[in-house]
Design a protein around this motif. Sequence first.
Motif, PDB file in Angstrom:
ATOM      1  N   ARG A 128      -2.348  14.802  31.849  1.00 40.95           N
ATOM      2  CA  ARG A 128      -1.356  15.410  32.258  1.00 40.95           C
ATOM      3  C   ARG A 128      -1.190  15.393  34.099  1.00 40.95           C
ATOM      4  O   ARG A 128      -2.320  15.609  34.701  1.00 40.95           O
ATOM      5  N   LEU A 129      -0.157  15.507  34.591  1.00 41.46           N
ATOM      6  CA  LEU A 129       0.213  15.352  36.161  1.00 41.46           C
ATOM      7  C   LEU A 129       1.417  15.749  36.594  1.00 41.46           C
ATOM      8  O   LEU A 129       2.201  16.329  35.689  1.00 41.46           O
ATOM      9  N   TRP A 176      -4.342  14.813  25.149  1.00 38.11           N
ATOM     10  CA  TRP A 176      -3.266  13.683  25.236  1.00 38.11           C
ATOM     11  C   TRP A 176      -2.508  14.527  26.077  1.00 38.11           C
ATOM     12  O   TRP A 176      -2.601  14.811  27.412  1.00 38.11           O
ATOM     13  N   LEU A 177      -0.901  15.073  26.367  1.00 37.88           N
ATOM     14  CA  LEU A 177      -0.420  15.089  27.595  1.00 37.88           C
ATOM     15  C   LEU A 177      -0.317  16.871  27.641  1.00 37.88           C
ATOM     16  O   LEU A 177       0.043  16.604  29.319  1.00 37.88           O
ATOM     17  N   ALA A 220      11.949  12.262  40.383  1.00 39.13           N
ATOM     18  CA  ALA A 220       9.777  12.689  40.493  1.00 39.13           C
ATOM     19  C   ALA A 220       9.925  12.791  39.045  1.00 39.13           C
ATOM     20  O   ALA A 220       8.398  12.208  38.367  1.00 39.13           O
ATOM     21  N   ARG A 221      10.474  12.896  37.799  1.00 42.02           N
ATOM     22  CA  ARG A 221       9.943  13.321  36.372  1.00 42.02           C
ATOM     23  C   ARG A 221       9.924  11.390  35.947  1.00 42.02           C
ATOM     24  O   ARG A 221       8.709  11.132  35.690  1.00 42.02           O
ATOM     25  N   GLU A 222      10.639  10.589  37.004  1.00 40.75           N
ATOM     26  CA  GLU A 222      10.969   9.285  36.299  1.00 40.75           C
ATOM     27  C   GLU A 222       9.543   8.445  36.914  1.00 40.75           C
ATOM     28  O   GLU A 222       8.783   8.384  36.211  1.00 40.75           O
ATOM     29  N   VAL A 223       9.075   8.870  37.990  1.00 38.96           N
ATOM     30  CA  VAL A 223       8.114   8.811  39.187  1.00 38.96           C
ATOM     31  C   VAL A 223       6.599   9.006  38.430  1.00 38.96           C
ATOM     32  O   VAL A 223       5.946   8.884  37.816  1.00 38.96           O
ATOM     33  N   ARG A 224       7.094  10.621  37.399  1.00 39.42           N
ATOM     34  CA  ARG A 224       5.452  10.825  37.272  1.00 39.42           C
ATOM     35  C   ARG A 224       5.099  10.334  35.397  1.00 39.42           C
ATOM     36  O   ARG A 224       4.521  10.138  35.596  1.00 39.42           O
ATOM     37  N   HIS A 281       8.191  14.820  29.449  1.00 38.41           N
ATOM     38  CA  HIS A 281       7.128  14.188  28.436  1.00 38.41           C
ATOM     39  C   HIS A 281       7.545  14.440  27.313  1.00 38.41           C
ATOM     40  O   HIS A 281       6.406  13.438  26.012  1.00 38.41           O
ATOM     41  N   PRO A 282       8.328  14.624  26.906  1.00 36.67           N
ATOM     42  CA  PRO A 282       8.898  14.347  25.003  1.00 36.67           C
ATOM     43  C   PRO A 282       9.303  13.393  24.662  1.00 36.67           C
ATOM     44  O   PRO A 282       9.464  12.338  23.474  1.00 36.67           O
ATOM     45  N   HIS A 283      10.271  12.112  25.914  1.00 31.61           N
ATOM     46  CA  HIS A 283       9.733  11.195  25.358  1.00 31.61           C
ATOM     47  C   HIS A 283       8.537  10.541  25.484  1.00 31.61           C
ATOM     48  O   HIS A 283       8.664   9.156  24.800  1.00 31.61           O
ATOM     49  N   ILE A 284       7.563  10.377  26.316  1.00 24.75           N
ATOM     50  CA  ILE A 284       6.862   9.786  26.403  1.00 24.75           C
ATOM     51  C   ILE A 284       5.832  10.586  24.811  1.00 24.75           C
ATOM     52  O   ILE A 284       4.780   9.417  23.739  1.00 24.75           O
ATOM     53  N   ALA A 285       6.102  11.435  24.420  1.00 17.36           N
ATOM     54  CA  ALA A 285       4.988  12.728  23.155  1.00 17.36           C
ATOM     55  C   ALA A 285       5.705  11.395  22.007  1.00 17.36           C
ATOM     56  O   ALA A 285       4.775  11.048  20.464  1.00 17.36           O
TER      57      ALA A 285
END
Length: 288
Positions: free
Chosen positions: A169-170, A163-164, A104-108, A139-143
């Motif tokens: 945010r999802l 931003w996140l 679910a984390r990857e999908v988000r 989220h930290p990886h996208i950050a």
Amino acid sequence: MPARPLIDLHAHSTASDGTLGPAELVRAAADAGLDVVAITDHDTTAGWGPAVDALPPGLTLVRGAEISCRWHGVEPSLSLHLLAYLFDPDHPELVAELARVRRAREVRGERIVALLRADGVDLSWSEIMAAADGGTVGHPHIAAALIRAGLVATTTEAFGRDWLGERYRLPKDDIDVFRAVALVRAAGGVPVFAHPRATRRGRIAPDELIVALAEVGLAGLEADHEDHTPAEAAHVRRLAHDLGLLVTGSSDFHGTHKAVRLGAHTTTPETYERIVAAASGVTGVASG
């Protein structure tokens, strides 16, 4: 009189969203003067083996995880984190739920990147996955990708409202918090509510929820934490005392993602010993 052991029960490695590998994490813990450190990556036990293999002499490792949970007693539902210590990593139901949450984390994450790209932000999901290097993506990886792209200067800015923190945010499909407590207990582990009063993170769990969780097996509350004000930490301590719960303290170390250092907040030896005694799983602590 000998010095009291220094015990930090909440730290992350690259197995989730930390910046130090598991082996680097335990070496850093020893260098910081810790006697006991817990590896508590998000929804994964992948860092346990490498951390145990690299344990420096004199350091004890508590194997754990920080489980992504959700309470559906309010609308919208509330995201919560549960620290799970010394549970059986092969417990079938818990393994299945953690795997579901990681997916679910990857999908988000991929959906968030698609939203950013639709607004003209040139991020690459494949590059973010590669940078995670097999760790649980969050989220930290996208950050970090936003920082590399020069769009924000810090992780804190990336988690801001533009931003996140709000605009991009999802929600994700977390484990119901009551089910999570039951699963950790069934796996022989010890469940502790992470940073329960940290209003700077957003909405918090009401005391009534913590009372209900204590009735079904919650073992403790994390009081001393970087995101708790002194008043919030004091509230957590009073609530834990009233409910007969353990009180922990920890750094929630993530490496360069956060400024807090290992051992910035600690747990008493007496509480640590009670956590170890309360665990009934096949996984004990490991010592270097």
